[in-house]
Design a protein around this motif. Structure first.
Motif, PDB file in Angstrom:
ATOM      1  N   ARG A 227      -5.304   1.279  -7.989  1.00 47.09           N
ATOM      2  CA  ARG A 227      -4.880   0.074  -7.278  1.00 47.09           C
ATOM      3  C   ARG A 227      -4.417  -0.989  -8.263  1.00 47.09           C
ATOM      4  NH1 ARG A 227      -3.731  -0.605  -2.159  1.00 47.09           N
ATOM      5  NH2 ARG A 227      -4.743  -2.638  -2.110  1.00 47.09           N
ATOM      6  N   ASN A 228      -3.494  -1.829  -7.835  1.00 46.06           N
ATOM      7  CA  ASN A 228      -2.975  -2.908  -8.677  1.00 46.06           C
ATOM      8  C   ASN A 228      -3.959  -4.070  -8.661  1.00 46.06           C
ATOM      9  OD1 ASN A 228      -1.527  -4.776 -10.072  1.00 46.06           O
ATOM     10  ND2 ASN A 228       0.235  -4.816  -8.683  1.00 46.06           N
TER      11      ASN A 228
ATOM     12  N   GLN B  30     -10.440  10.249  -5.576  1.00 43.22           N
ATOM     13  CA  GLN B  30     -10.453   8.792  -5.681  1.00 43.22           C
ATOM     14  C   GLN B  30     -10.720   8.122  -4.352  1.00 43.22           C
ATOM     15  OE1 GLN B  30      -6.543   8.610  -7.400  1.00 43.22           O
ATOM     16  NE2 GLN B  30      -7.349   8.135  -9.434  1.00 43.22           N
ATOM     17  N   CYS B  31     -10.662   8.798  -3.279  1.00 42.24           N
ATOM     18  CA  CYS B  31     -10.958   8.236  -1.965  1.00 42.24           C
ATOM     19  C   CYS B  31     -12.315   8.691  -1.461  1.00 42.24           C
ATOM     20  CB  CYS B  31      -9.856   8.603  -0.964  1.00 42.24           C
ATOM     21  SG  CYS B  31      -8.322   7.690  -1.241  1.00 42.24           S
ATOM     22  N   GLU B  32     -13.170   9.100  -2.377  1.00 45.36           N
ATOM     23  CA  GLU B  32     -14.553   9.388  -2.048  1.00 45.36           C
ATOM     24  C   GLU B  32     -15.428   8.333  -2.695  1.00 45.36           C
ATOM     25  OE1 GLU B  32     -15.396  13.298  -3.372  1.00 45.36           O
ATOM     26  OE2 GLU B  32     -14.075  14.288  -1.915  1.00 45.36           O
TER      27      GLU B  32
ATOM     28  N   GLU C 135     -14.765  -7.161  -0.305  1.00 45.86           N
ATOM     29  CA  GLU C 135     -16.175  -7.320  -0.648  1.00 45.86           C
ATOM     30  C   GLU C 135     -16.373  -6.754  -2.055  1.00 45.86           C
ATOM     31  OE1 GLU C 135     -18.674  -5.796   2.448  1.00 45.86           O
ATOM     32  OE2 GLU C 135     -17.752  -7.049   3.997  1.00 45.86           O
ATOM     33  N   TRP C 136     -17.597  -6.674  -2.517  1.00 44.10           N
ATOM     34  CA  TRP C 136     -17.823  -6.311  -3.922  1.00 44.10           C
ATOM     35  C   TRP C 136     -18.949  -5.286  -4.066  1.00 44.10           C
ATOM     36  CZ3 TRP C 136     -17.637 -11.117  -1.761  1.00 44.10           C
ATOM     37  CH2 TRP C 136     -18.840 -11.673  -1.331  1.00 44.10           C
ATOM     38  N   PHE C 137     -18.991  -4.355  -3.104  1.00 50.46           N
ATOM     39  CA  PHE C 137     -20.032  -3.331  -3.130  1.00 50.46           C
ATOM     40  C   PHE C 137     -19.596  -2.054  -3.851  1.00 50.46           C
ATOM     41  CE2 PHE C 137     -21.217  -5.913   0.580  1.00 50.46           C
ATOM     42  CZ  PHE C 137     -22.528  -6.197   0.246  1.00 50.46           C
ATOM     43  N   CYS C 138     -18.298  -1.872  -4.064  1.00 48.40           N
ATOM     44  CA  CYS C 138     -17.786  -0.672  -4.718  1.00 48.40           C
ATOM     45  C   CYS C 138     -16.941  -1.059  -5.928  1.00 48.40           C
ATOM     46  CB  CYS C 138     -16.938   0.170  -3.748  1.00 48.40           C
ATOM     47  SG  CYS C 138     -17.895   0.882  -2.381  1.00 48.40           S
ATOM     48  N   PRO C 139     -16.838  -0.160  -6.918  1.00 45.33           N
ATOM     49  CA  PRO C 139     -16.031  -0.480  -8.105  1.00 45.33           C
ATOM     50  C   PRO C 139     -14.543  -0.480  -7.770  1.00 45.33           C
ATOM     51  CG  PRO C 139     -16.801   1.789  -8.188  1.00 45.33           C
ATOM     52  CD  PRO C 139     -17.483   1.161  -7.006  1.00 45.33           C
ATOM     53  N   PRO C 140     -13.741  -1.204  -8.544  1.00 44.61           N
ATOM     54  CA  PRO C 140     -12.286  -1.213  -8.315  1.00 44.61           C
ATOM     55  C   PRO C 140     -11.714   0.195  -8.451  1.00 44.61           C
ATOM     56  CG  PRO C 140     -12.931  -2.966  -9.817  1.00 44.61           C
ATOM     57  CD  PRO C 140     -14.137  -2.095  -9.641  1.00 44.61           C
ATOM     58  N   LEU C 141     -10.753   0.505  -7.610  1.00 42.23           N
ATOM     59  CA  LEU C 141     -10.109   1.821  -7.658  1.00 42.23           C
ATOM     60  C   LEU C 141      -9.060   1.813  -8.765  1.00 42.23           C
ATOM     61  CD1 LEU C 141      -9.660   2.358  -3.823  1.00 42.23           C
ATOM     62  CD2 LEU C 141     -11.484   3.223  -5.293  1.00 42.23           C
ATOM     63  N   PRO C 142      -9.083   2.805  -9.664  1.00 38.58           N
ATOM     64  CA  PRO C 142      -8.186   2.772 -10.834  1.00 38.58           C
ATOM     65  C   PRO C 142      -6.712   2.821 -10.475  1.00 38.58           C
ATOM     66  CG  PRO C 142      -9.329   4.900 -10.654  1.00 38.58           C
ATOM     67  CD  PRO C 142      -9.972   3.994  -9.664  1.00 38.58           C
TER      68      PRO C 142
ATOM     69  N   ASP D 298       0.837  -1.188   0.000  1.00 41.13           N
ATOM     70  CA  ASP D 298       0.000   0.000   0.000  1.00 41.13           C
ATOM     71  C   ASP D 298       0.877   1.245   0.000  1.00 41.13           C
ATOM     72  OD1 ASP D 298      -2.334  -1.335  -0.029  1.00 41.13           O
ATOM     73  OD2 ASP D 298      -2.569  -1.352   2.161  1.00 41.13           O
ATOM     74  N   SER D 299       0.339   2.305  -0.534  1.00 43.83           N
ATOM     75  CA  SER D 299       1.051   3.577  -0.469  1.00 43.83           C
ATOM     76  C   SER D 299       1.125   4.040   0.969  1.00 43.83           C
ATOM     77  CB  SER D 299       0.302   4.623  -1.318  1.00 43.83           C
ATOM     78  OG  SER D 299       0.818   5.907  -1.052  1.00 43.83           O
ATOM     79  N   PRO D 300       2.282   4.509   1.445  1.00 41.01           N
ATOM     80  CA  PRO D 300       2.380   4.966   2.835  1.00 41.01           C
ATOM     81  C   PRO D 300       1.589   6.224   3.092  1.00 41.01           C
ATOM     82  CG  PRO D 300       4.394   5.485   1.647  1.00 41.01           C
ATOM     83  CD  PRO D 300       3.565   4.665   0.718  1.00 41.01           C
ATOM     84  N   PHE D 301       1.018   6.804   2.034  1.00 39.69           N
ATOM     85  CA  PHE D 301       0.296   8.062   2.201  1.00 39.69           C
ATOM     86  C   PHE D 301      -1.206   7.879   2.108  1.00 39.69           C
ATOM     87  CE2 PHE D 301       4.277   8.733  -0.211  1.00 39.69           C
ATOM     88  CZ  PHE D 301       5.044   9.129   0.873  1.00 39.69           C
ATOM     89  N   THR D 302      -1.643   6.624   1.979  1.00 45.28           N
ATOM     90  CA  THR D 302      -3.087   6.387   1.955  1.00 45.28           C
ATOM     91  C   THR D 302      -3.558   5.698   3.208  1.00 45.28           C
ATOM     92  OG1 THR D 302      -2.748   4.281   0.807  1.00 45.28           O
ATOM     93  CG2 THR D 302      -3.140   6.224  -0.555  1.00 45.28           C
ATOM     94  N   ILE D 303      -2.629   5.175   3.972  1.00 40.71           N
ATOM     95  CA  ILE D 303      -3.013   4.460   5.193  1.00 40.71           C
ATOM     96  C   ILE D 303      -2.288   5.067   6.385  1.00 40.71           C
ATOM     97  CG2 ILE D 303      -3.072   2.224   6.345  1.00 40.71           C
ATOM     98  CD1 ILE D 303      -4.803   2.353   3.877  1.00 40.71           C
TER      99      ILE D 303
END
Length: 792
Positions: A214-215, A156-158, A205-212, A52-57
């Protein structure tokens, strides 16, 4: 070497004793401060996940002003503590010197103990201060980078507004409020930030679309199916015995049974292999979880194995394991919740999250206890994978009890139903209702030599009572019919007792106590009659007795027993009426092997005893209860039953371009037209369909049996249209679609036709005098009621 005079040693020792509490206090404060600092910093860094990016967590927490403020306060606190402890040390050392009277002289190289300690504390404080400055510099640097990155990722984090994922924003709101309710969320990396919510809801889970950003490569690789492997029949069952485990009396019983039947399983596999020829069989990875043997469910069976308790469930489970293994499938067996969690990949926590890995099993065989345990621990994965589950269900589950909403609204809800499975996923011990799949078990099959020996060794006046527990003998009025039986036959029992004869067993009964299975078989081979008292219902023992050349005598129930009038059936997910102790033996075997009489009618009972004494029978075992019959049935289920990808039923009232039905020449029923196309993937094959209109108040199960056929619920979707009624020349003034387990049906008066709205409610069981039900029937293989002629 340094020397000190005795007075000096004494004085130093006194000083150490005096300063010991002070030293302990100072050391404790310093140790606590260091631990607190390291835990705070280490904990914040350790919460990051690899990849993970150290700036997103967690960067908001690490780099915030409050973090630097905490470090400054800790540094200031340490400096203040050092100053105060220095003054305290000087004061205490001064009073100690004053008490010594000035006679004590320290050598030049021996300073008071407090001085060295204070230097060390000051050094520690300086190091902490230096660390705080360096960490503050790192945090300032990370904040600067985070501010740059967040500008590009704030959107992208909304929670995205995507019509394909309508529940995404609501799930994010739920996560904000409840993500700490289960530790499993933190296990998957959720830490309270918006990005962590979206990552979890899109990748776990599968309630939200994949984040562009993310790998997604790893997830795509994991979903690739494994290549198919052919199943090969096995002849060595020693590994199966290891898989079954040990330590429980129930498991010991099951392993002994499997050992005893090994030769018959191997011979049956050879016969089936010849019958199937070169037919390809997919090898399945199968988990067998016997829930009623787990400690969490109470495991009431194991302690009763040696005390005459019911063994029917264990007989069936032992045979299921043997059949799956002999057919050549990959097998894993669990009898504890911990083993189940490990094999499924259940994350730590309270069961709110999905599995950590894709389910590694094609099929899961379990019971109602195991079903409940899986639902509690699989999270959303239970709904995703429940189509792979097969539930071993002794008495069956009818569709009206299985559909949660319908059962709740119409009074069919019980402790055992409402799972919303395909009713065919429930597998029964006997073919109670075609709505479920008939699993069965096996009875030991005799060769011709053994059959001849049994016929020559039968005692014409010997009866064995069905019932190993003393409470079975408490039946009111048993003395009357046992007295009649005693006039003609010698009565034997196999009732468990510890120190003395059970008081419920009459004195004229020769009780052998609880016998091991081989000895019980020998007793049956000598006996002429096997008699039941009305309980237990539908166990394996009557079939074993008939297979060993006994005639089975049982009681007729009037009125029939059901959940409406009998405590044993109350709460079970079925409305089936039981007209005798063993309906299968009565309906599928019958005379001369099975006699069903009214025990309250002394004349009828005595006449039956006299007739039985002069009746000669050969040992008989229905094919579906042989090892070969069970292997054939389970093979067909595994290869053809697919509740995950099977095509959905036609919408109510839908019209095909050309009707697949034609009216039979005698105009009594519908048949599948010869020129009609067959539905790909349909099993049983639809060309075996025959459709009849039942008389009012008659269930489809009985209607099909009246014509020598079996009701087939998988054919209901093909009949669920107005066209079927028209072909049968039924005048429908109106046609409606509703949820009702009796539909499709024709109602009189009113000339109304009703179609089924809910596919899970298609049911062979159930009747009402208001309706004439439209019933799909099929043929069946001789001795194998579960399979049609073309089903293998």
């Amino acid at each position: 070497m340094i020397t000190v005079n005795p007075d000096g040693k004494i004085m130093v020792r006194r000083c150490l004793v005096t300063l010991r509490p002070f030293r302990l206090f100072v050391l404790g404060i310093g140790f606590f401060t260091l631990c607190f600092l390291m835990t705070s910093l280490g904990g914040q860094f350790s919460t990051r996940r690899l990849g993970d990016s150290p700036f997103t967590i967690r960067t908001e927490v690490m780099g915030g002003p409050e973090s630097r403020g905490v470090l400054r306060k800790m540094s200031d606190l340490l400096e203040l503590m050092v100053k105060r402890m220095d003054a305290l040390a000087r004061l205490e050392n001064g009073s100690e010197l004053h008490r010594a009277g000035g006679d004590l002289h320290f050598p030049a190289d021996r300073m008071p103990p407090g001085a060295g300690l204070m230097e060390r504390i000051q050094a520690i404080a300086q190091n902490v201060s230096d660390i705080a400055v360096k960490v503050d510099q790192i945090l300032r640097h990370s904040l600067l980078l985070h501010s740059k990155v967040s500008e590009g990722r704030r959107d992208q984090c909304e929670a995205p507004s995507d019509p394909k994922f309508p529940d995404c924003s609501g799930k994010v709101e739920w996560m904000r409020a409840r993500w700490t309710s289960d530790p499993c969320y933190a296990f998957f990396g959720v830490d309270g930030t918006e990005c962590s919510f979206l990552i979890y809801l899109s990748e776990v889970e599968w309630f939200c679309p994949p984040l562009p950003w993310r790998n997604q490569t790893a997830a795509q690789r994991a979903s690739k199916p494994l290549p198919k492997v052919q199943a090969v029949f096995r002849s060595n069952l020693s590994h199966l015995l290891d898989l079954m485990g040990s330590g429980k009396e129930s498991l010991i019983f099951m392993k002994k049974r499997t050992k005893r039947l090994t030769a018959q399983w191997v011979l049956a596999a050879q016969r089936l292999a010849q019958k199937l020829g070169a037919t390809w069989r997919d090898q399945k990875q199968i988990l067998v979880h016997i829930g009623f043997l787990t400690e969490e469910s109470g495991d009431v069976f194991s302690p009763r194995v040696l005390k005459g308790g019911p063994l029917g469930e264990m007989v069936q489970w032992a045979d299921i394991l043997a059949a799956l293994y002999v057919l050549g499938h990959g097998l894993r067996v669990t009898v504890s919740l911990k083993e189940l969690q490990s094999n499924l990949g259940v994350p730590p926590g309270r069961g709110s999250c999905p599995l950590t890995i894709p389910l590694p099993f094609d099929l899961i065989y379990t019971d109602y206890h195991g079903l409940q345990q899986m639902k509690q621990h699989m999270g959303l994965s239970f709904k995703k994978y429940r189509c792979r589950i097969r539930v071993i269900d002794t008495f069956g589950t009818e569709p009206a009890y299985n559909h949660e909403e319908y059962a709740t609204l119409h009074g069919y809800r019980t402790n055992w139903g409402y799972w919303n499975l395909n009713p065919k996923q429930f597998m029964t011990m006997f073919p109670h209702t075609p709505d479920n799949s008939f699993m069965g078990f096996v009875s030991e099959e005799l060769n011709e030599t053994e059959k001849q020996l049994i016929k020559g060794g039968k005692a014409s006046n010997m009866a064995v009572v069905y019932g190993k527990e003393a409470n079975i003998w408490k039946l009111q009025g048993k003395e009357k019919f046992l007295g009649i039986l005693n006039k003609y036959m010698e009565i034997h029992g196999t009732v468990y007792y510890e120190s003395q004869r059970p008081p419920e067993v009459p004195a004229f009964v020769k009780n052998h106590g609880l016998l091991p299975q081989p000895e019980f078989q020998q007793l049956l081979r000598k006996a002429k009659l096997f008699i039941g008292f009305g309980f237990p219902y539908e166990g394996p023992a009557p079939l074993e007795a008939i297979a060993n050349g006994c005639i089975f005598l049982q009681s007729r129930f009037s009125p029939p027993h059901s959940s409406l009038n009998h405590e044993f059936f109350r709460g079970k997910p079925t409305s089936r009426e039981v007209f005798s102790q063993h309906p299968y033996a009565e309906n599928f075997i019958g005379k001369p092997h099975v006699w069903t009489v009214d025990y309250n009618n002394s004349e009828e009972f005595e006449a039956a005893i006299k007739a039985i004494m002069t009746t000669q029978v050969d040992p008989y075992l229905p094919y579906e209860y042989t090892c070969e019959g069970m292997l054939e049935r389970i093979h067909a289920y595994i290869q053809h039953q697919d509740f995950c990808t099977s095509p959905g039923p036609a919408q109510p009232g839908a019209h095909a371009p050309q009707s697949p039905f034609v009216l039979a020449p005698n105009a009594t029923h519908l048949e599948w037209a010869q020129n009609a196309s067959l539905t790909l993937g349909a099993w049983p094959p639809v060309n075996s369909l025959r459709a009849w209109l039942a008389v009012p108040g008659r269930a489809c199960t009985d209607t099909c049996l009246d014509h020598g056929l079996i009701c087939e619920p998988s054919f209901f979707p093909f009949l669920n249209s107005q066209d079927a009624f028209l072909k049968l020349q039924v005048p429908c003034d109106s046609t409606e679609s509703e949820m009702n387990h009796l539909y499709p049906a024709f109602a009189q008066p009113g000339q109304e036709c009703y179609l089924q709205k809910e596919p899970l409610l298609f049911s062979c069981a159930g009747s009402n005098t208001k309706y004439r039900r439209l019933c799909p029937c099929r043929d069946f293989r001789k001795g194998q009621v579960a399979l049609c002629q073309g089903c293998l």
